[in-house]
Write a protein that holds these residues in place. Structure first.
Motif, PDB file in Angstrom:
ATOM      1  N   ASN A  21       0.764  -1.138   0.181  1.00 21.12           N
ATOM      2  CA  ASN A  21      -0.220   0.169   0.039  1.00 21.12           C
ATOM      3  C   ASN A  21       0.810   1.164  -0.081  1.00 21.12           C
ATOM      4  O   ASN A  21       1.858   1.460   0.789  1.00 21.12           O
ATOM      5  N   LEU A  22       0.725   2.179  -1.082  1.00 20.33           N
ATOM      6  CA  LEU A  22       1.658   3.174  -1.294  1.00 20.33           C
ATOM      7  C   LEU A  22       0.947   4.357  -1.978  1.00 20.33           C
ATOM      8  O   LEU A  22       0.116   3.914  -2.716  1.00 20.33           O
ATOM      9  N   SER A  23       1.396   5.549  -1.834  1.00 21.48           N
ATOM     10  CA  SER A  23       0.981   6.649  -2.661  1.00 21.48           C
ATOM     11  C   SER A  23       1.956   7.496  -2.763  1.00 21.48           C
ATOM     12  O   SER A  23       2.918   7.890  -2.032  1.00 21.48           O
ATOM     13  N   PHE A  24       1.997   7.866  -4.089  1.00 19.17           N
ATOM     14  CA  PHE A  24       3.004   8.844  -4.671  1.00 19.17           C
ATOM     15  C   PHE A  24       2.051  10.259  -5.214  1.00 19.17           C
ATOM     16  O   PHE A  24       1.442  10.234  -6.028  1.00 19.17           O
ATOM     17  N   GLU A  25       2.440  11.276  -4.400  1.00 16.74           N
ATOM     18  CA  GLU A  25       1.751  12.534  -4.842  1.00 16.74           C
ATOM     19  C   GLU A  25       2.655  13.430  -5.604  1.00 16.74           C
ATOM     20  O   GLU A  25       3.674  13.426  -5.435  1.00 16.74           O
ATOM     21  N   GLU A  26       1.904  13.934  -6.493  1.00 17.18           N
ATOM     22  CA  GLU A  26       2.695  15.094  -7.623  1.00 17.18           C
ATOM     23  C   GLU A  26       3.392  15.993  -6.705  1.00 17.18           C
ATOM     24  O   GLU A  26       2.607  16.463  -5.763  1.00 17.18           O
ATOM     25  N   LEU A 172       9.490  13.750 -22.513  1.00 20.29           N
ATOM     26  CA  LEU A 172       8.264  13.096 -22.357  1.00 20.29           C
ATOM     27  C   LEU A 172       7.567  14.072 -21.140  1.00 20.29           C
ATOM     28  O   LEU A 172       6.535  13.924 -20.988  1.00 20.29           O
ATOM     29  N   GLN A 173       8.470  14.698 -20.494  1.00 19.26           N
ATOM     30  CA  GLN A 173       7.732  15.350 -19.216  1.00 19.26           C
ATOM     31  C   GLN A 173       6.789  14.473 -18.392  1.00 19.26           C
ATOM     32  O   GLN A 173       5.724  14.899 -18.366  1.00 19.26           O
ATOM     33  N   PRO A 174       7.045  13.226 -17.818  1.00 17.07           N
ATOM     34  CA  PRO A 174       6.325  12.554 -17.164  1.00 17.07           C
ATOM     35  C   PRO A 174       6.114  13.114 -15.831  1.00 17.07           C
ATOM     36  O   PRO A 174       6.851  13.873 -15.362  1.00 17.07           O
ATOM     37  N   THR A 175       4.994  12.446 -15.017  1.00 14.86           N
ATOM     38  CA  THR A 175       4.704  12.758 -13.693  1.00 14.86           C
ATOM     39  C   THR A 175       5.467  12.145 -12.783  1.00 14.86           C
ATOM     40  O   THR A 175       5.987  12.678 -11.741  1.00 14.86           O
ATOM     41  N   TYR A 176       5.343  10.902 -12.835  1.00  9.52           N
ATOM     42  CA  TYR A 176       5.917  10.105 -12.039  1.00  9.52           C
ATOM     43  C   TYR A 176       7.101   9.084 -12.376  1.00  9.52           C
ATOM     44  O   TYR A 176       6.943   8.329 -13.304  1.00  9.52           O
ATOM     45  N   ILE A 201      15.083  19.134 -13.199  1.00 12.35           N
ATOM     46  CA  ILE A 201      13.857  18.738 -13.998  1.00 12.35           C
ATOM     47  C   ILE A 201      12.648  18.664 -12.617  1.00 12.35           C
ATOM     48  O   ILE A 201      11.544  18.883 -13.081  1.00 12.35           O
ATOM     49  N   ASN A 202      12.986  18.604 -11.670  1.00 14.16           N
ATOM     50  CA  ASN A 202      12.229  18.367 -10.592  1.00 14.16           C
ATOM     51  C   ASN A 202      11.403  19.771 -10.379  1.00 14.16           C
ATOM     52  O   ASN A 202      11.935  20.716 -10.042  1.00 14.16           O
ATOM     53  N   HIS A 203      10.159  19.524 -10.224  1.00 12.16           N
ATOM     54  CA  HIS A 203       9.032  20.755 -10.155  1.00 12.16           C
ATOM     55  C   HIS A 203       7.966  20.544  -9.390  1.00 12.16           C
ATOM     56  O   HIS A 203       7.829  19.130  -9.000  1.00 12.16           O
ATOM     57  N   ARG A 204       7.207  21.103  -9.238  1.00  9.85           N
ATOM     58  CA  ARG A 204       5.913  21.130  -8.331  1.00  9.85           C
ATOM     59  C   ARG A 204       4.878  20.132  -8.901  1.00  9.85           C
ATOM     60  O   ARG A 204       3.865  19.771  -8.158  1.00  9.85           O
ATOM     61  N   HIS A 213      20.783   1.956  -3.534  1.00 10.55           N
ATOM     62  CA  HIS A 213      21.438   1.690  -2.354  1.00 10.55           C
ATOM     63  C   HIS A 213      22.848   2.250  -1.952  1.00 10.55           C
ATOM     64  O   HIS A 213      23.529   1.948  -1.149  1.00 10.55           O
ATOM     65  N   LEU A 214      23.131   3.390  -2.547  1.00 14.74           N
ATOM     66  CA  LEU A 214      24.179   4.253  -2.785  1.00 14.74           C
ATOM     67  C   LEU A 214      23.977   5.655  -1.882  1.00 14.74           C
ATOM     68  O   LEU A 214      24.799   6.031  -1.217  1.00 14.74           O
ATOM     69  N   PHE A 215      22.819   5.915  -1.763  1.00 17.24           N
ATOM     70  CA  PHE A 215      22.341   7.198  -0.874  1.00 17.24           C
ATOM     71  C   PHE A 215      22.589   8.500  -1.517  1.00 17.24           C
ATOM     72  O   PHE A 215      22.085   9.458  -1.538  1.00 17.24           O
ATOM     73  N   LYS A 216      23.939   8.493  -2.234  1.00 15.59           N
ATOM     74  CA  LYS A 216      24.568   9.783  -2.665  1.00 15.59           C
ATOM     75  C   LYS A 216      23.529  10.761  -3.405  1.00 15.59           C
ATOM     76  O   LYS A 216      23.470  11.854  -3.144  1.00 15.59           O
ATOM     77  N   ILE A 217      23.017   9.859  -4.486  1.00 13.03           N
ATOM     78  CA  ILE A 217      22.086  10.729  -5.205  1.00 13.03           C
ATOM     79  C   ILE A 217      21.000  11.607  -4.606  1.00 13.03           C
ATOM     80  O   ILE A 217      20.627  12.495  -5.228  1.00 13.03           O
ATOM     81  N   VAL A 218      20.565  11.087  -3.373  1.00  8.90           N
ATOM     82  CA  VAL A 218      19.573  11.862  -2.768  1.00  8.90           C
ATOM     83  C   VAL A 218      19.962  13.162  -1.980  1.00  8.90           C
ATOM     84  O   VAL A 218      19.298  13.627  -1.496  1.00  8.90           O
ATOM     85  N   ASP A 219      21.141  13.170  -1.849  1.00  7.29           N
ATOM     86  CA  ASP A 219      21.704  14.280  -1.088  1.00  7.29           C
ATOM     87  C   ASP A 219      21.344  15.200  -2.035  1.00  7.29           C
ATOM     88  O   ASP A 219      21.176  16.819  -1.479  1.00  7.29           O
ATOM     89  N   HIS A 220      20.911  15.400  -3.341  1.00 10.08           N
ATOM     90  CA  HIS A 220      20.677  16.446  -4.396  1.00 10.08           C
ATOM     91  C   HIS A 220      19.474  16.958  -4.415  1.00 10.08           C
ATOM     92  O   HIS A 220      19.044  17.519  -5.305  1.00 10.08           O
ATOM     93  N   LEU A 221      18.583  16.046  -3.739  1.00 12.15           N
ATOM     94  CA  LEU A 221      16.935  16.053  -3.985  1.00 12.15           C
ATOM     95  C   LEU A 221      16.267  16.080  -2.844  1.00 12.15           C
ATOM     96  O   LEU A 221      16.484  15.387  -1.933  1.00 12.15           O
ATOM     97  N   PRO A 222      15.331  17.126  -2.675  1.00 18.93           N
ATOM     98  CA  PRO A 222      14.764  16.993  -1.326  1.00 18.93           C
ATOM     99  C   PRO A 222      13.771  15.866  -1.519  1.00 18.93           C
ATOM    100  O   PRO A 222      12.648  15.665  -2.256  1.00 18.93           O
ATOM    101  N   ILE A 223      13.729  14.851  -0.410  1.00 19.71           N
ATOM    102  CA  ILE A 223      12.938  13.588  -0.469  1.00 19.71           C
ATOM    103  C   ILE A 223      11.973  13.938   0.533  1.00 19.71           C
ATOM    104  O   ILE A 223      11.995  14.294   1.900  1.00 19.71           O
ATOM    105  N   ASP A 224      10.696  13.913   0.276  1.00 20.08           N
ATOM    106  CA  ASP A 224       9.550  13.935   1.304  1.00 20.08           C
ATOM    107  C   ASP A 224       9.202  12.656   2.193  1.00 20.08           C
ATOM    108  O   ASP A 224       8.840  12.740   3.491  1.00 20.08           O
ATOM    109  N   THR A 225       9.129  11.493   1.764  1.00 22.26           N
ATOM    110  CA  THR A 225       8.938  10.263   2.183  1.00 22.26           C
ATOM    111  C   THR A 225       9.704   9.119   1.792  1.00 22.26           C
ATOM    112  O   THR A 225      10.228   8.899   0.649  1.00 22.26           O
TER     113      THR A 225
END
Ligand SMILES: Nc1ncnc2c1ncn2[C@@H]1O[C@H](COP(=O)(O)OP(=O)(O)O)[C@@H](O)[C@H]1O
Ligand SMILES: [Mg+2]
Length: 254
Positions: A21-26, A172-176, A201-204, A213-225
């Motif tokens: 059970n998961l959800s991904f919000e725009e 393609l400007q995908p959402t998810y 590319i990341n926007h609202r 599993h390397l974690f480094k990539i998420v240093d650059h992106l705000p992660i909500d969940t």
């Protein structure tokens, strides 16, 4: 919103995903973590619609805001995508960058990009029209025009393959946007370049779902969940602090 409801999945007769059970919000970004073999790639490929992964129960649903009239009122419409083929899911804004990228001999990058663009937009662009669309994007990504004439991914370095994927996302400007271990096998510079482009590319209105599993990539992106998987199940949900905890202590201490 992309919603996964009580999802159970089987591949080759094996029960691989259990009651997800998961959800991904725009507009929000996510990270999926878990040991090798915990089911991360299976989840991503099931969401994309890989027919090898059979949904035995549960649902996948995309909800979108639909403008009803000129007075800007809107209503949510839900599309059940559980039985839709991958190309229709792509049209609804779902994109997956695979952990292992296939090489496709005989298909030029130009033809490939044009065909995914035409499919997504339901048009038939001419050679020249598409050249005008793709060339500025190549420039933004610092990709040589020469690449358009090469066979897709054949002989490309890890960093170049990832750039071609970023190019697809721009086109393609995908959402998810699911990125399955796109950071594996990249050197520090290539990783930083990819991370920088992801950030721009990341926007609202879109969501990155980063599997790593390397974690480094998420240093650059705000992660909500953050979702943590084990043995085909979601075992933890948390905020970005969970990433730091896991990268320091591993999964055993959860
Ligand atoms: N097509 C498949 N057929 C059989 N088993 C599979 C298939 N895909 C994945 N699995 C199994 O499902 C489990 C989860 O795999 P995977 O989703 O690749 O994990 P992760 O990406 O977290 O490393 C593993 O035990 C793997 O062997
Ligand atoms: Mg995987």
């Amino acid at each position: 919103m992309l919603k996964i409801i009580n999802l159970n999945v089987e591949a080759e007769g094996k029960h691989i995903l259990q009651n997800i059970n998961l959800s991904f919000e725009e507009g929000k970004n996510y990270c999926i973590l878990g040991k090798n073999g915990s089911g991360k790639s299976s989840l991503a490929t099931t969401i994309m619609g890989n027919p090898k992964y059979k949904v035995t129960s549960g649902k996948l649903r995309v909800t979108r805001k639909k403008n009803l009239d000129t007075h800007h009122s809107s209503r949510d419409t839900a599309v059940d995508i559980t039985a839709l083929p991958a190309n229709e899911r792509a049209q609804l804004g779902i994109f997956l960058a695979f952990q292992h990228i296939p090489e496709i001999r005989g298909v030029k990058v130009f033809e490939f990009m044009k065909s995914i663009y035409d499919t997504k937009t339901d048009t038939k662009t001419s050679f020249l029209e598409f050249k005008k669309i793709i060339e500025p994007l190549l420039k933004e990504l610092d990709i040589d025009k020469e690449f358009l004439r090469r066979d897709l991914n054949v002989g490309f370095s890890g960093g170049e393959r990832r750039k071609i994927e970023i190019l697809q996302i721009k086109l393609l400007q995908p959402t998810y946007i699911f990125l399955d271990e796109v950071d594996s096998g990249l050197d520090v510079d290539a990783l930083n370049t990819i991370a920088k482009h992801i950030k721009t590319i990341n926007h609202r209105k879109n969501s990155f779902i980063i599997i790593t599993h390397l974690f480094k990539i998420v240093d650059h992106l705000p992660i909500d969940t953050v979702y943590v998987m084990d043995d085909g199940k979601i075992i933890r949900t948390g905020d970005h602090k969970l990433i730091a905890k896991i990268s320091k202590e591993g999964f055993e201490k959860l």
